[in-house]
Scaffold this motif. Structure first.
Motif, PDB file in Angstrom:
ATOM      1  N   ALA A 198       0.831  -1.203   0.000  1.00 32.09           N
ATOM      2  CA  ALA A 198       0.000   0.000   0.000  1.00 32.09           C
ATOM      3  C   ALA A 198       0.868   1.256   0.000  1.00 32.09           C
ATOM      4  O   ALA A 198       0.594   2.225  -0.726  1.00 32.09           O
ATOM      5  CB  ALA A 198      -0.922  -0.004   1.211  1.00 32.09           C
ATOM      6  N   LEU A 199       1.930   1.245   0.790  1.00 31.06           N
ATOM      7  CA  LEU A 199       2.829   2.393   0.848  1.00 31.06           C
ATOM      8  C   LEU A 199       3.621   2.537  -0.452  1.00 31.06           C
ATOM      9  O   LEU A 199       3.780   3.647  -0.976  1.00 31.06           O
ATOM     10  CB  LEU A 199       3.776   2.241   2.035  1.00 31.06           C
ATOM     11  CG  LEU A 199       4.754   3.382   2.291  1.00 31.06           C
ATOM     12  CD1 LEU A 199       4.011   4.695   2.478  1.00 31.06           C
ATOM     13  CD2 LEU A 199       5.610   3.080   3.503  1.00 31.06           C
ATOM     14  N   SER A 200       4.112   1.404  -0.976  1.00 31.48           N
ATOM     15  CA  SER A 200       4.889   1.441  -2.219  1.00 31.48           C
ATOM     16  C   SER A 200       4.062   2.010  -3.366  1.00 31.48           C
ATOM     17  O   SER A 200       4.588   2.732  -4.222  1.00 31.48           O
ATOM     18  CB  SER A 200       5.385   0.038  -2.584  1.00 31.48           C
ATOM     19  OG  SER A 200       6.335  -0.410  -1.642  1.00 31.48           O
ATOM     20  N   ARG A 201       2.779   1.674  -3.394  1.00 32.84           N
ATOM     21  CA  ARG A 201       1.916   2.182  -4.456  1.00 32.84           C
ATOM     22  C   ARG A 201       1.944   3.704  -4.488  1.00 32.84           C
ATOM     23  O   ARG A 201       2.085   4.308  -5.559  1.00 32.84           O
ATOM     24  CB  ARG A 201       0.486   1.683  -4.258  1.00 32.84           C
ATOM     25  CG  ARG A 201      -0.461   2.061  -5.388  1.00 32.84           C
ATOM     26  CD  ARG A 201      -1.860   1.546  -5.138  1.00 32.84           C
ATOM     27  NE  ARG A 201      -2.520   2.299  -4.072  1.00 32.84           N
ATOM     28  CZ  ARG A 201      -3.782   2.082  -3.699  1.00 32.84           C
ATOM     29  NH1 ARG A 201      -4.490   1.120  -4.258  1.00 32.84           N
ATOM     30  NH2 ARG A 201      -4.322   2.810  -2.738  1.00 32.84           N
ATOM     31  N   GLU A 202       1.843   4.346  -3.334  1.00 37.42           N
ATOM     32  CA  GLU A 202       1.844   5.806  -3.305  1.00 37.42           C
ATOM     33  C   GLU A 202       3.228   6.379  -3.586  1.00 37.42           C
ATOM     34  O   GLU A 202       3.356   7.411  -4.251  1.00 37.42           O
ATOM     35  CB  GLU A 202       1.313   6.312  -1.963  1.00 37.42           C
ATOM     36  CG  GLU A 202       1.123   7.817  -1.886  1.00 37.42           C
ATOM     37  CD  GLU A 202       0.116   8.363  -2.900  1.00 37.42           C
ATOM     38  OE1 GLU A 202       0.128   9.588  -3.137  1.00 37.42           O
ATOM     39  OE2 GLU A 202      -0.678   7.566  -3.471  1.00 37.42           O
ATOM     40  N   VAL A 203       4.277   5.703  -3.112  1.00 32.81           N
ATOM     41  CA  VAL A 203       5.637   6.150  -3.414  1.00 32.81           C
ATOM     42  C   VAL A 203       5.877   6.124  -4.921  1.00 32.81           C
ATOM     43  O   VAL A 203       6.388   7.092  -5.509  1.00 32.81           O
ATOM     44  CB  VAL A 203       6.681   5.272  -2.689  1.00 32.81           C
ATOM     45  CG1 VAL A 203       8.089   5.555  -3.224  1.00 32.81           C
ATOM     46  CG2 VAL A 203       6.632   5.518  -1.186  1.00 32.81           C
ATOM     47  N   TYR A 204       5.509   5.018  -5.570  1.00 36.59           N
ATOM     48  CA  TYR A 204       5.681   4.918  -7.023  1.00 36.59           C
ATOM     49  C   TYR A 204       4.898   6.018  -7.740  1.00 36.59           C
ATOM     50  O   TYR A 204       5.387   6.617  -8.706  1.00 36.59           O
ATOM     51  CB  TYR A 204       5.218   3.554  -7.528  1.00 36.59           C
ATOM     52  CG  TYR A 204       6.000   2.368  -7.015  1.00 36.59           C
ATOM     53  CD1 TYR A 204       7.256   2.514  -6.446  1.00 36.59           C
ATOM     54  CD2 TYR A 204       5.471   1.077  -7.090  1.00 36.59           C
ATOM     55  CE1 TYR A 204       7.964   1.436  -5.965  1.00 36.59           C
ATOM     56  CE2 TYR A 204       6.174  -0.021  -6.618  1.00 36.59           C
ATOM     57  CZ  TYR A 204       7.416   0.162  -6.049  1.00 36.59           C
ATOM     58  OH  TYR A 204       8.109  -0.929  -5.583  1.00 36.59           O
TER      59      TYR A 204
END
Length: 326
Positions: A198-204
């Motif tokens: 979930a966090l990686s999605r927003e970082v990307y």
């Protein structure tokens, strides 16, 4: 049938990064470890990994009887699991492979031997369907990388896993210095990887949209919320974020803006172009540092944090209050 049989001998199936790290941890806890893998040079690679991991394990504290000499290796699956009290399986994430393997293990092992999988994506209900006789002794024991350093392990039973096995494997991992988390429902990716995803999605999304560079995104995380997450989880931090009013006041103050942000979070599509943008930005952040150097930096800080957390958690309550006031 409930049993209190002690676990003294562990079989490791698959000696890649995760399997090798499990092996190092179990050796450091004084267990006998038999590892098996059919990959070329698997034994040499495993022994090299364990030797390299040993200084960190010494720093965390070796148990009585801990010794690298208690590691044996065989490419023969039957020989590896003979006499094992627990099997830690780290094979490829392919369901047909796992079902076939678990069918073999089911035939080879006495019914009281636990079969634990490190699988990060498959469910135990799928995997244990390959066991005709004793699927109740099969359970997910998913670690966080590297298992010999990071304490988390996620425990997930399948539809046919017994509560006795859940209890036994929880007690075992706890004795190994792990911090078990019990999942009461099977979900793809378990819990920790879903949180990461979930966090990686927003970082990307933020990097791909040009809002921030990879380096600044990582600074924002590791020098901001990441510092707090290394000490307390999100919900407990929410409780503190509400001040003296606690979690109740936090929701009163922040529920509305927080849910408004949810509506505009990114839904990035990892096209080749987006991946290249992310890759280029990461390499700009990395510079000349090698993977080995980055791993050493990560592990040194992890060890320091674990030592600090252990020291604080083991301190008398009065000492903790003194630290807070000071």
């Amino acid at each position: 049938m409930s049993t209190t049989k002690p676990i003294r001998r562990v079989a490791i199936i698959g000696t890649g990064v995760i399997g090798a790290s499990w092996a190092a941890l179990f050796l450091a806890k004084g267990l006998d470890v038999v590892a098996t893998d059919i990959a070329p040079n698997a034994e040499a690679a495993l022994r090299k990994f364990v030797e390299a991991a040993w200084p960190a394990l010494k720093r965390l504290g070796l148990s009585p009887g801990a010794s690298q000499s208690k590691l044996t290796f065989t490419p023969d699956l039957v020989a590896a699991v003979k006499g094992a009290d627990l099997v830690q399986e780290n094979g490829p994430e392919r369901i047909e492979f796992k079902k076939k393997l678990y069918g073999q293990l089911d035939e080879l092992l006495p019914p009281d031997v636990i079969i634990a999988s490190s699988s990060s994506g498959l469910t135990m209900s799928e995997i244990q369907s390959g066991c005709a006789s004793h699927p109740e002794r099969c359970v997910i024991g998913h670690p966080f990388n590297p298992p010999h350093v990071v304490p988390l392990v996620e425990i997930v039973g399948g539809a046919k896993t017994s509560e006795d096995i859940i209890r036994r494997v929880t007690d075992f991992y706890t004795a190994m210095g792990k911090r078990p988390v019990r999942l009461h429902k099977e979900v793809p990716g378990h819990v920790a990887n879903r949180l990461q995803s979930a966090l990686s999605r927003e970082v990307y999304h933020l990097v791909a949209e040009g809002v921030v560079s990879a380096a600044d995104a990582d600074i924002a995380l590791s020098w901001g919320p990441g510092l707090r997450w290394g000490i307390m989880g999100s919900l407990l931090l929410n409780h503190l974020g509400g001040g003296q009013g606690g979690i109740e006041h936090f929701f009163q103050q922040f529920a509305s803006p927080m849910t408004a942000w949810w509506k505009v979070l990114g839904q990035p599509v990892l096209t080749p172009e987006v991946q290249k943008k992310l890759i280029d930005s990461v390499h700009a952040e990395v510079g000349s540092r090698t993977i080995d150097e980055l791993e050493a930096e990560r592990d040194e800080m992890l060890l320091g944090l674990i030592e600090l957390r252990t020291k604080i958690e083991n301190a008398p309550a009065a000492s903790k209050r003194a630290v807070r006031v000071g």
